[in-house]
Scaffold this motif. Structure first.
Motif, mmCIF file in Angstrom:
data_model
loop_
_atom_site.group_PDB
_atom_site.id
_atom_site.type_symbol
_atom_site.label_atom_id
_atom_site.label_comp_id
_atom_site.label_asym_id
_atom_site.label_seq_id
_atom_site.Cartn_x
_atom_site.Cartn_y
_atom_site.Cartn_z
ATOM 1 N N PHE A 1 -2.183 -1.072 -9.786
ATOM 2 C CA PHE A 1 -2.589 -0.185 -8.696
ATOM 3 C C PHE A 1 -4.089 0.089 -8.758
ATOM 4 O O PHE A 1 -4.631 0.367 -9.838
ATOM 5 N N ARG B 1 4.434 14.738 -2.611
ATOM 6 C CA ARG B 1 5.050 13.697 -3.430
ATOM 7 C C ARG B 1 4.630 13.834 -4.907
ATOM 8 O O ARG B 1 5.424 13.614 -5.820
ATOM 9 N N THR C 1 3.266 6.368 -10.641
ATOM 10 C CA THR C 1 3.378 5.066 -9.974
ATOM 11 C C THR C 1 4.685 4.337 -10.287
ATOM 12 O O THR C 1 5.002 3.332 -9.652
ATOM 13 N N VAL D 1 -0.723 8.522 -1.070
ATOM 14 C CA VAL D 1 -0.422 9.611 -1.990
ATOM 15 C C VAL D 1 -0.619 10.936 -1.259
ATOM 16 O O VAL D 1 -1.601 11.114 -0.549
ATOM 17 N N SER E 1 7.504 -2.823 -5.008
ATOM 18 C CA SER E 1 6.890 -3.738 -4.052
ATOM 19 C C SER E 1 7.960 -4.256 -3.107
ATOM 20 O O SER E 1 9.150 -4.026 -3.308
ATOM 21 N N ARG E 2 7.530 -4.971 -2.107
ATOM 22 C CA ARG E 2 8.492 -5.461 -1.112
ATOM 23 C C ARG E 2 9.355 -6.577 -1.678
ATOM 24 O O ARG E 2 10.463 -6.806 -1.246
ATOM 25 N N TRP F 1 7.331 14.623 -7.898
ATOM 26 C CA TRP F 1 7.468 13.727 -9.048
ATOM 27 C C TRP F 1 7.278 14.499 -10.359
ATOM 28 O O TRP F 1 8.039 14.331 -11.314
ATOM 29 N N GLU G 1 0.842 -1.194 0.000
ATOM 30 C CA GLU G 1 0.000 0.000 0.000
ATOM 31 C C GLU G 1 0.878 1.246 0.000
ATOM 32 O O GLU G 1 1.957 1.265 0.611
ATOM 33 N N PHE G 2 0.394 2.279 -0.666
ATOM 34 C CA PHE G 2 1.139 3.527 -0.778
ATOM 35 C C PHE G 2 0.183 4.700 -0.572
ATOM 36 O O PHE G 2 -0.883 4.751 -1.188
ATOM 37 N N GLN H 1 7.512 5.172 -9.513
ATOM 38 C CA GLN H 1 8.467 5.315 -8.408
ATOM 39 C C GLN H 1 8.290 4.256 -7.327
ATOM 40 O O GLN H 1 9.177 4.058 -6.507
ATOM 41 N N PHE H 2 7.144 3.591 -7.331
ATOM 42 C CA PHE H 2 6.867 2.650 -6.241
ATOM 43 C C PHE H 2 7.436 1.270 -6.550
ATOM 44 O O PHE H 2 7.371 0.791 -7.694
#
Lengths: 208, 150
Positions: B127, B28, B58, B24, B63-64, B32, B21-22, B60-61
């Motif tokens: 997303f 940010r 998106t 916004v 995942s783990r 960007w 989860e991110f 820039q994101f």
């Protein structure tokens, strides 16, 4: 009639150019092209219909493919259902002899592209494995070639008695029209293109 | 390293392997847009009536997990090259949106180039916002050269 025989659209995994944008670029820059061929990597785009763009911009838009063989990459012109059924376009290890034979059988034309390029060019494999019978035409001007790759291609093609075509190998819009092929005949369809290539009445041209 | 791509595709393509989860926020979004050199007000002016995140926001994101556990292409000491990201925009992303991203292997394919054979793995992050609306898909290509050692 001048056609750029080697281009990729967003249907290829590594290209960013939309077909409409190619058309717009050709008109905006007044490029001396009467049309171009989309040769997507490892697939044939049977779905897309570019006839409205042809009418809007007055350029011929034909479809082919670029497949990957044990002797490097090969352009296919005149792709049809018989050829699509003959082998798996997505493979990267197609035997060149198979591709040449099936193209001939199915009424298409197979043309090794950027043959002077290391690893994915025909002549790199000739050095190690010898020539393959059945090659008649190779791409002697390629818009993406580096260094002496095209020079090598032209020299070796002349030695082997191959005819030469030109194509930009464009992956982005501004690269279309770097290289092309001038035909003596009018070409409006893929069948016309096959007939023209088989006639041998063409020459490669470059504006690089 | 011998790789059976058909088997790999069958086993791994299409399976979700991570959810992240991110949050916004306006800062940010603006950072960007500025880093992209964007000048259009709907991406750079929070007072604009249609203010929204830049189309590539998106990208820039991360995942783990880059890959599923036990994903076989990942071996210590082998090259993995970043082949770039492509972003598909589906709906605007607004300030205070909370995005949920699901990661999956979208494709595995092979190609040949000047430098030899390459295997491409496409890591897809899909997303959606807090309303369950799909807003963006990011395809991240990772390239492995079989036999190549770092």
């Amino acid at each position: 009639m001048i056609l750029d025989l080697h281009n990729h659209s967003v249907r290829s995994d590594d290209a960013r150019a939309r077909v409409r944008n190619y058309c717009e670029w050709i008109r905006k820059r007044d490029l001396p092209l009467d049309g171009f061929v989309l040769t997507e990597h490892r697939l044939f785009d049977a779905e897309s219909d570019y006839r409205p763009l042809e009418d809007e911009f007055g350029v011929a838009i034909l479809k082919g493919s670029e497949v990957e063989t044990d002797y490097g990459h090969v352009l296919l012109f005149g792709v049809n259902p018989d050829l699509l059924a003959a082998f798996d376009f997505s493979r990267v290890d197609l035997p060149l002899e198979l591709v040449l034979r099936e193209a001939e059988r199915c009424g298409a034309v197979a043309v090794p592209c950027h043959p002077g390029r290391p690893n994915v060019g025909l002549f790199a494999h000739f050095e190690r494995r010898g020539p393959v019978p059945g090659v008649r035409i190779v791409e002697v001007w390629n818009g993406g070639s580096r260094g002496q790759e095209d020079e090598l291609a032209r020299r070796r093609a002349a030695e082997c008695g191959y005819l030469g075509i030109g194509g930009s190998d464009a992956h982005i819009v501004s690269h279309i029209g770097r290289c092309a092929t001038r035909f003596a005949d009018e070409i409006r369809t893929e069948e016309d293109l096959v007939a023209a290539l088989r006639s041998g009445r063409f020459e490669a041209v470059s504006w690089k | 390293m011998e790789v059976d791509l058909d088997e790999l595709r069958q086993r791994w393509v299409g399976h979700d392997f991570d959810v992240a989860e991110f949050q916004v926020d306006t800062r940010r979004m603006l950072e960007w847009a500025e880093s992209c050199g964007e000048e259009e007000p709907r991406f750079t002016d929070p007072e604009h009536p249609d203010f929204q995140a830049h189309p590539t926001f998106t990208a820039q994101f991360v995942s783990r997990k880059m890959f599923p556990e036990d994903f076989p292409l990942i071996q210590k000491g082998f090259f993995m090259i970043d082949g770039g990201k492509s972003v598909t925009c589906l709906a605007p992303i607004r300030p205070a949106d909370r995005l949920t991203a699901r990661s999956r292997i979208a494709d595995i394919y092979e190609k040949t180039g000047r430098s030899g054979n390459m295997i491409f793995v496409v890591h897809r992050m899909s997303f959606e916002n807090q309303h369950g609306v799909p807003v963006s898909v990011v395809d991240w290509k990772l390239i492995q050269k079989p036999g190549g050692r770092a």
